[in-house]
Write a protein that holds these residues in place. Structure first.
Motif, PDB file in Angstrom:
ATOM      1  N   LYS A 180      -0.781  11.629   5.251  1.00 38.76           N
ATOM      2  CA  LYS A 180       0.348  12.269   4.388  1.00 38.76           C
ATOM      3  C   LYS A 180       0.783  13.112   5.483  1.00 38.76           C
ATOM      4  O   LYS A 180      -0.058  13.938   6.067  1.00 38.76           O
ATOM      5  N   PRO A 181       2.030  13.346   5.540  1.00 40.20           N
ATOM      6  CA  PRO A 181       3.092  12.821   4.836  1.00 40.20           C
ATOM      7  C   PRO A 181       3.237  11.471   5.412  1.00 40.20           C
ATOM      8  O   PRO A 181       3.066  11.092   6.373  1.00 40.20           O
ATOM      9  N   PHE A 182       3.983  10.601   4.514  1.00 41.48           N
ATOM     10  CA  PHE A 182       4.015   8.970   4.790  1.00 41.48           C
ATOM     11  C   PHE A 182       5.327   8.581   4.219  1.00 41.48           C
ATOM     12  O   PHE A 182       6.114   9.188   3.468  1.00 41.48           O
ATOM     13  N   GLU A 183       5.792   7.596   4.807  1.00 40.78           N
ATOM     14  CA  GLU A 183       6.835   6.927   4.418  1.00 40.78           C
ATOM     15  C   GLU A 183       6.500   5.670   3.331  1.00 40.78           C
ATOM     16  O   GLU A 183       5.925   4.995   3.535  1.00 40.78           O
ATOM     17  N   PRO A 184       6.959   6.120   2.139  1.00 39.35           N
ATOM     18  CA  PRO A 184       6.671   5.325   1.118  1.00 39.35           C
ATOM     19  C   PRO A 184       6.767   3.693   1.228  1.00 39.35           C
ATOM     20  O   PRO A 184       6.086   2.797   1.144  1.00 39.35           O
ATOM     21  N   ILE A 185       7.911   3.331   1.863  1.00 45.26           N
ATOM     22  CA  ILE A 185       8.410   1.828   2.413  1.00 45.26           C
ATOM     23  C   ILE A 185       7.340   1.472   3.531  1.00 45.26           C
ATOM     24  O   ILE A 185       6.864   0.114   3.230  1.00 45.26           O
ATOM     25  N   ASP A 186       6.927   2.140   4.342  1.00 46.41           N
ATOM     26  CA  ASP A 186       5.907   1.708   5.290  1.00 46.41           C
ATOM     27  C   ASP A 186       4.510   1.699   4.568  1.00 46.41           C
ATOM     28  O   ASP A 186       3.891   0.552   4.977  1.00 46.41           O
ATOM     29  N   LEU A 187       4.323   2.236   3.441  1.00 40.71           N
ATOM     30  CA  LEU A 187       2.838   2.232   2.735  1.00 40.71           C
ATOM     31  C   LEU A 187       3.108   0.542   2.262  1.00 40.71           C
ATOM     32  O   LEU A 187       2.106  -0.383   1.996  1.00 40.71           O
ATOM     33  N   VAL A 188       4.337   0.532   1.588  1.00 40.36           N
ATOM     34  CA  VAL A 188       4.617  -0.718   0.695  1.00 40.36           C
ATOM     35  C   VAL A 188       4.245  -2.207   1.681  1.00 40.36           C
ATOM     36  O   VAL A 188       3.546  -2.909   1.261  1.00 40.36           O
ATOM     37  N   ASP A 189       4.882  -1.797   3.019  1.00 43.37           N
ATOM     38  CA  ASP A 189       4.713  -2.904   3.912  1.00 43.37           C
ATOM     39  C   ASP A 189       3.295  -3.090   4.170  1.00 43.37           C
ATOM     40  O   ASP A 189       2.820  -4.233   4.518  1.00 43.37           O
ATOM     41  N   ARG A 190       2.614  -2.336   4.453  1.00 49.03           N
ATOM     42  CA  ARG A 190       1.180  -2.128   4.883  1.00 49.03           C
ATOM     43  C   ARG A 190       0.336  -2.959   3.997  1.00 49.03           C
ATOM     44  O   ARG A 190      -0.556  -3.555   4.191  1.00 49.03           O
ATOM     45  N   ILE A 191       0.662  -2.344   2.692  1.00 46.51           N
ATOM     46  CA  ILE A 191      -0.254  -3.103   1.476  1.00 46.51           C
ATOM     47  C   ILE A 191       0.267  -4.588   1.326  1.00 46.51           C
ATOM     48  O   ILE A 191      -0.464  -5.489   1.067  1.00 46.51           O
ATOM     49  N   THR A 192       1.434  -4.838   1.469  1.00 45.11           N
ATOM     50  CA  THR A 192       2.050  -6.377   1.550  1.00 45.11           C
ATOM     51  C   THR A 192       1.281  -7.142   2.588  1.00 45.11           C
ATOM     52  O   THR A 192       0.811  -8.172   2.349  1.00 45.11           O
TER      53      THR A 192
END
Length: 123
Positions: A106-118
Motif C-alpha cells: 500500500k498504496p496500490f492501484e486497485p486495477i493493478d491488484l485485480v490484474d495480478r489476481i487474474t
C-alpha cells in the motif's frame, strides 16, 4: 463457469469497500472478513478461489492466516495475496516465506491488484 470468488480480509472498511467495488466490476464474487480469525473461518468454510489479506489485523495477523491456510491440506492450494503497508524488503520476504503467492504494498492501484489476481488464477 461461475465467476471466481475472492475473499478480502482487512480490518479497514474503506479498503474492503474499494476492493469489493473493483473486483465486482471485473466480474468477481467478493466475500469479506474483518480480521484474521474471521478470514480463517471464512476461507475454511467457503473455499474461495483466492484470498487477499492485510497483514496487520487484530486477533490473527495476515502472516498467521497464510501459515494456517497453507499448512492445511484442505486450503493449501488457495492462492493468497498479502496487501500491506509494510513495504520493506524484509517484510515482503517474510510474507512470501510464510507462503503467500504474491505481496502487494500500500498504496496500490486497485486495477493493478485485480490484474495480478487474474494472472495468479490463470496459473
Amino acid at each position: 463457469m461461475p465467476p471466481p470468488v475472492v475473499l478480502v480480509v482487512d480490518d479497514d472498511p474503506v479498503i474492503v469497500k474499494l476492493l469489493t467495488v473493483n473486483f465486482e466490476m471485473e466480474g468477481f464474487t467478493v466475500r469479506s472478513a474483518t480480521d484474521g480469525a474471521e478470514g480463517l473461518a471464512a476461507a475454511r468454510a467457503q473455499r474461495p478461489d483466492v484470498v487477499v489479506s492485510d497483514i496487520m489485523m487484530p486477533n490473527v495477523s495476515g502472516l498467521d492466516l497464510v501459515r494456517e491456510l497453507k499448512g492445511s491440506p484442505d486450503t493449501a492450494t488457495i492462492p493468497i495475496v498479502l496487501l500491506s503497508a509494510k513495504a520493506q524488503a524484509g517484510d515482503v520476504r517474510d510474507g512470501l516465506a510464510a507462503g503467500a503467492d504474491d505481496y502487494v504494498t500500500k498504496p496500490f492501484e486497485p486495477i493493478d491488484l485485480v490484474d495480478r489476481i487474474t494472472a495468479l488464477l490463470k496459473r
